[in-house]
Design an enzyme around this catalytic site. Sequence first.
Site, PDB file in Angstrom:
ATOM      1  N   ASP A   1       0.825  -1.199   0.000  1.00  0.00           N
ATOM      2  CA  ASP A   1       0.000   0.000   0.000  1.00  0.00           C
ATOM      3  C   ASP A   1       0.865   1.257   0.000  1.00  0.00           C
ATOM      4  O   ASP A   1       1.965   1.260   0.556  1.00  0.00           O
ATOM      5  CB  ASP A   1      -0.897  -0.024   1.254  1.00  0.00           C
TER       6      ASP A   1
ATOM      7  N   ARG B   1      -1.233   9.152  -9.983  1.00  0.00           N
ATOM      8  CA  ARG B   1      -1.162   7.908  -9.217  1.00  0.00           C
ATOM      9  C   ARG B   1      -0.453   6.785  -9.989  1.00  0.00           C
ATOM     10  O   ARG B   1       0.257   5.967  -9.407  1.00  0.00           O
ATOM     11  CB  ARG B   1      -2.569   7.473  -8.813  1.00  0.00           C
TER      12      ARG B   1
ATOM     13  N   SER C   1      -7.752  -5.568   4.886  1.00  0.00           N
ATOM     14  CA  SER C   1      -8.312  -5.278   3.556  1.00  0.00           C
ATOM     15  C   SER C   1      -8.647  -6.537   2.752  1.00  0.00           C
ATOM     16  O   SER C   1      -8.394  -6.589   1.543  1.00  0.00           O
ATOM     17  CB  SER C   1      -7.364  -4.372   2.761  1.00  0.00           C
TER      18      SER C   1
ATOM     19  N   ARG D   1       2.320  -5.121   5.969  1.00  0.00           N
ATOM     20  CA  ARG D   1       1.520  -4.103   5.295  1.00  0.00           C
ATOM     21  C   ARG D   1       2.266  -2.785   5.330  1.00  0.00           C
ATOM     22  O   ARG D   1       2.580  -2.267   6.406  1.00  0.00           O
ATOM     23  CB  ARG D   1       0.140  -3.932   5.934  1.00  0.00           C
TER      24      ARG D   1
ATOM     25  N   LEU E   1      11.577 -20.477  -5.180  1.00  0.00           N
ATOM     26  CA  LEU E   1      10.650 -19.550  -4.509  1.00  0.00           C
ATOM     27  C   LEU E   1       9.320 -19.551  -5.263  1.00  0.00           C
ATOM     28  O   LEU E   1       9.287 -19.410  -6.485  1.00  0.00           O
ATOM     29  CB  LEU E   1      11.239 -18.125  -4.510  1.00  0.00           C
TER      30      LEU E   1
ATOM     31  N   GLU F   1     -12.115  -5.197  -4.799  1.00  0.00           N
ATOM     32  CA  GLU F   1     -12.732  -3.891  -4.516  1.00  0.00           C
ATOM     33  C   GLU F   1     -12.049  -2.755  -5.296  1.00  0.00           C
ATOM     34  O   GLU F   1     -12.582  -1.647  -5.381  1.00  0.00           O
ATOM     35  CB  GLU F   1     -12.660  -3.573  -3.011  1.00  0.00           C
TER      36      GLU F   1
ATOM     37  N   ARG G   1      -4.933  -2.521   8.707  1.00  0.00           N
ATOM     38  CA  ARG G   1      -6.073  -3.400   8.460  1.00  0.00           C
ATOM     39  C   ARG G   1      -5.666  -4.476   7.454  1.00  0.00           C
ATOM     40  O   ARG G   1      -4.645  -4.361   6.781  1.00  0.00           O
ATOM     41  CB  ARG G   1      -7.277  -2.602   7.950  1.00  0.00           C
TER      42      ARG G   1
ATOM     43  N   HIS H   1       2.260   3.691  -9.074  1.00  0.00           N
ATOM     44  CA  HIS H   1       2.089   2.262  -9.346  1.00  0.00           C
ATOM     45  C   HIS H   1       3.274   1.717 -10.157  1.00  0.00           C
ATOM     46  O   HIS H   1       3.698   0.581  -9.969  1.00  0.00           O
ATOM     47  CB  HIS H   1       0.765   2.004 -10.080  1.00  0.00           C
TER      48      HIS H   1
HETATM   49  C1  FPP Z   1      -1.944   0.307  -3.158  1.00  0.00           C
HETATM   50  O1  FPP Z   1      -1.565   1.628  -3.221  1.00  0.00           O
HETATM   51  C2  FPP Z   1      -1.512  -0.371  -4.329  1.00  0.00           C
HETATM   52  C3  FPP Z   1      -2.329  -0.907  -5.272  1.00  0.00           C
HETATM   53  C4  FPP Z   1      -3.798  -0.881  -5.220  1.00  0.00           C
HETATM   54  C5  FPP Z   1      -1.767  -1.541  -6.445  1.00  0.00           C
HETATM   55  C6  FPP Z   1      -0.505  -2.279  -6.179  1.00  0.00           C
HETATM   56  C7  FPP Z   1       0.020  -2.644  -7.463  1.00  0.00           C
HETATM   57  C8  FPP Z   1       1.304  -2.794  -7.757  1.00  0.00           C
HETATM   58  C9  FPP Z   1       2.417  -2.624  -6.801  1.00  0.00           C
HETATM   59  C10 FPP Z   1       1.656  -3.110  -9.122  1.00  0.00           C
HETATM   60  C11 FPP Z   1       1.175  -4.448  -9.565  1.00  0.00           C
HETATM   61  C12 FPP Z   1       2.306  -5.286  -9.848  1.00  0.00           C
HETATM   62  C13 FPP Z   1       2.267  -6.445 -10.492  1.00  0.00           C
HETATM   63  C14 FPP Z   1       3.512  -7.206 -10.615  1.00  0.00           C
HETATM   64  C15 FPP Z   1       1.028  -7.007 -11.063  1.00  0.00           C
HETATM   65  P1  FPP Z   1      -2.668   2.733  -3.226  1.00  0.00           P
HETATM   66  O2  FPP Z   1      -2.951   3.105  -4.638  1.00  0.00           O
HETATM   67  O3  FPP Z   1      -3.874   2.279  -2.461  1.00  0.00           O
HETATM   68  O4  FPP Z   1      -1.914   3.885  -2.488  1.00  0.00           O
HETATM   69  P2  FPP Z   1      -2.545   5.008  -1.569  1.00  0.00           P
HETATM   70  O5  FPP Z   1      -3.143   4.308  -0.377  1.00  0.00           O
HETATM   71  O6  FPP Z   1      -1.348   5.821  -1.200  1.00  0.00           O
HETATM   72  O7  FPP Z   1      -3.540   5.746  -2.392  1.00  0.00           O
END
Ligand code: FPP
Length: 235
Positions: free
Chosen positions: A14, A27, A190, A182, A125, A61, A188, A31
């Site tokens: 997160d 955003r 989630s 986390r 792994l 979600e 949480r 990512h």
């Molecule tokens: C949470 O940050 C992150 C996500 C919802 C997406 C996580 C995805 C990746 C790390 C990339 C996917 C990688 C692969 C290999 C498929 P957030 O957007 O909720 O952050 P915030 O809480 O700061 O808004």
Amino acid sequence: MEKNIPRHTGIIMDGNGRWAASRKAIRAVGHRKGTENVRTAISFARASGIKALSLFAFSTENWKRPTDEVTAIMELAVEFLAKETPELKASGVRLRFAGIREGLPARTLNSMAASEEATKNESALDVLICLNYGGRSELALAAKALAEQAAQGELDPSSIGEEAIARHLFAPDMGDLDLLIRTGAEKRLSNFMLWQAAYAEIYFTDELWPDFGEESFQAALDFYDSRQRRFGGLA
Ligand code: FPP
């Protein structure tokens, strides 16, 4: 003394959005940075002797987010898999996915299938990427599969216990989580691996996922090593 290494570690990654916002970027930039960090985390897990790593990439979600953000995450997954699969295979990583495939873009599904096929014989792994994943839906699907077997007369309902449910999860061989990390300051679950987390040691850190590097991962392993696990019993 030999350190206790968690056999199965899960990570709720997160904080990508906040990482981007703090740099006045959109955003998707967060990512992208977060996806690059997935590579670092897998290498570190491999080198540390972790045998199974589950990563929460997209929840059931997360479809509530704006379309352009969802599209960016799905495309990043395609890019990541195309770029990293050969090296992951070379380092002995078996890559699999957990979650509901229905609803995922065809391009993403094709890359997932290709990576699973390419790495299926690796065993150093096990990496499970949870994409369109929800812990409750995983349990509901397990219940449905068992009910169907019972209705067909293939299963005696009185034989259904914890093991039967555990056998019907998306990747039963991953087993229970030993350590759950986390990032991003929230405390949480989630809807992540609700069944598998029953006795996990839980490590929360304020650090945002793109900043969670090797030292941070090591700090989580040190925390795990310091815990005394009792599984409901006495020391
Ligand atoms: C949470 O940050 C992150 C996500 C919802 C997406 C996580 C995805 C990746 C790390 C990339 C996917 C990688 C692969 C290999 C498929 P957030 O957007 O909720 O952050 P915030 O809480 O700061 O808004």
